[in-house]
Write a protein that holds these residues in place. Structure first.
Motif, PDB file in Angstrom:
ATOM      1  N   MET A  38       0.853  -1.170   0.000  1.00 28.36           N
ATOM      2  CA  MET A  38       0.000   0.000   0.000  1.00 28.36           C
ATOM      3  C   MET A  38       0.893   1.225   0.000  1.00 28.36           C
ATOM      4  SD  MET A  38      -2.951   1.089   2.668  1.00 28.36           S
ATOM      5  CE  MET A  38      -4.319   0.510   1.715  1.00 28.36           C
ATOM      6  N   LYS A  39       0.529   2.188  -0.761  1.00 31.76           N
ATOM      7  CA  LYS A  39       1.325   3.398  -0.878  1.00 31.76           C
ATOM      8  C   LYS A  39       0.540   4.569  -0.309  1.00 31.76           C
ATOM      9  CE  LYS A  39       5.060   5.299  -2.524  1.00 31.76           C
ATOM     10  NZ  LYS A  39       6.243   5.199  -1.738  1.00 31.76           N
ATOM     11  N   ILE A  40       1.174   5.309   0.596  1.00 31.20           N
ATOM     12  CA  ILE A  40       0.557   6.517   1.131  1.00 31.20           C
ATOM     13  C   ILE A  40       1.334   7.705   0.561  1.00 31.20           C
ATOM     14  CG2 ILE A  40       1.937   6.518   3.242  1.00 31.20           C
ATOM     15  CD1 ILE A  40      -0.607   7.630   4.647  1.00 31.20           C
ATOM     16  N   THR A  41       0.621   8.726   0.194  1.00 25.87           N
ATOM     17  CA  THR A  41       1.265   9.873  -0.442  1.00 25.87           C
ATOM     18  C   THR A  41       1.603  10.953   0.581  1.00 25.87           C
ATOM     19  OG1 THR A  41      -0.821  11.007  -0.871  1.00 25.87           O
ATOM     20  CG2 THR A  41      -0.038   9.464  -2.563  1.00 25.87           C
ATOM     21  N   ARG A  42       2.501  11.814   0.178  1.00 30.04           N
ATOM     22  CA  ARG A  42       2.885  12.940   1.024  1.00 30.04           C
ATOM     23  C   ARG A  42       1.675  13.834   1.294  1.00 30.04           C
ATOM     24  NH1 ARG A  42       7.579  16.142   2.174  1.00 30.04           N
ATOM     25  NH2 ARG A  42       6.993  18.332   2.376  1.00 30.04           N
TER      26      ARG A  42
ATOM     27  N   THR B 203       5.855   9.885   6.135  1.00 32.10           N
ATOM     28  CA  THR B 203       5.322   9.214   4.952  1.00 32.10           C
ATOM     29  C   THR B 203       5.965   7.838   4.796  1.00 32.10           C
ATOM     30  OG1 THR B 203       4.948  11.333   3.865  1.00 32.10           O
ATOM     31  CG2 THR B 203       4.972   9.396   2.465  1.00 32.10           C
ATOM     32  N   ALA B 204       7.278   7.773   4.948  1.00 33.16           N
ATOM     33  CA  ALA B 204       7.984   6.493   4.818  1.00 33.16           C
ATOM     34  C   ALA B 204       7.562   5.528   5.923  1.00 33.16           C
ATOM     35  CB  ALA B 204       9.488   6.724   4.857  1.00 33.16           C
TER      36      ALA B 204
ATOM     37  N   ASP C 102       3.984   4.303   5.382  1.00 27.66           N
ATOM     38  CA  ASP C 102       3.955   3.385   4.254  1.00 27.66           C
ATOM     39  C   ASP C 102       4.428   2.000   4.683  1.00 27.66           C
ATOM     40  OD1 ASP C 102       3.492   2.942   1.411  1.00 27.66           O
ATOM     41  OD2 ASP C 102       5.660   2.568   1.345  1.00 27.66           O
ATOM     42  N   THR C 103       5.463   1.938   5.513  1.00 22.25           N
ATOM     43  CA  THR C 103       5.952   0.655   6.028  1.00 22.25           C
ATOM     44  C   THR C 103       4.885  -0.033   6.872  1.00 22.25           C
ATOM     45  OG1 THR C 103       8.215   1.508   6.053  1.00 22.25           O
ATOM     46  CG2 THR C 103       7.767  -0.436   7.395  1.00 22.25           C
TER      47      THR C 103
ATOM     48  N   SER D 238       2.018  -1.248   4.646  1.00 21.45           N
ATOM     49  CA  SER D 238       2.436  -2.408   3.855  1.00 21.45           C
ATOM     50  C   SER D 238       2.379  -3.675   4.698  1.00 21.45           C
ATOM     51  CB  SER D 238       3.855  -2.210   3.321  1.00 21.45           C
ATOM     52  OG  SER D 238       3.898  -1.129   2.439  1.00 21.45           O
TER      53      SER D 238
END
Length: 95
Positions: A1-5, A28-29, A32-33, A36
């Motif tokens: 899964m990707k979360i945006t800034r 954000t990083a 995202d982890t 995921s």
């Protein structure tokens, strides 16, 4: 899964957090982890497994209400920096 800034910025704004650009990148990083990892949990086959609310089969774990003596008002107010005869006095927060 990707979360945006942009999603992190919006979430920070809703939470009334002031984050620097560097903090937003780091958050954000990290998010995202985390997301995921949660997405990996969705891959598990949970058919036939009941949803549990307690680890142990505890039912009706609440005690009966019973009347007991409480702390006298004078003792409760004794260490308060600001009080009147009946209650604590706190600053007004609603205008």
């Amino acid at each position: 899964m990707k979360i945006t800034r942009e999603e992190v910025e919006k979430t920070a704004r809703l939470a009334r957090l002031e984050l620097s650009g560097e903090a937003i990148d780091k958050m954000t990083a990290q998010l995202d982890t985390i997301l995921s990892y949660v997405a990996k949990l969705d891959e598990l086959d949970t058919t036939g497994i009941s949803a549990e609310t307690h680890l142990f089969g505890a039912t009706n774990a609440f005690r009966e209400d019973e009347v007991r003596p409480s702390l006298p008002r004078e003792k409760a107010l004794a260490n308060s920096p600001c009080h009147n005869q009946a209650a604590f006095v706190v600053p007004r927060i609603i205008g």
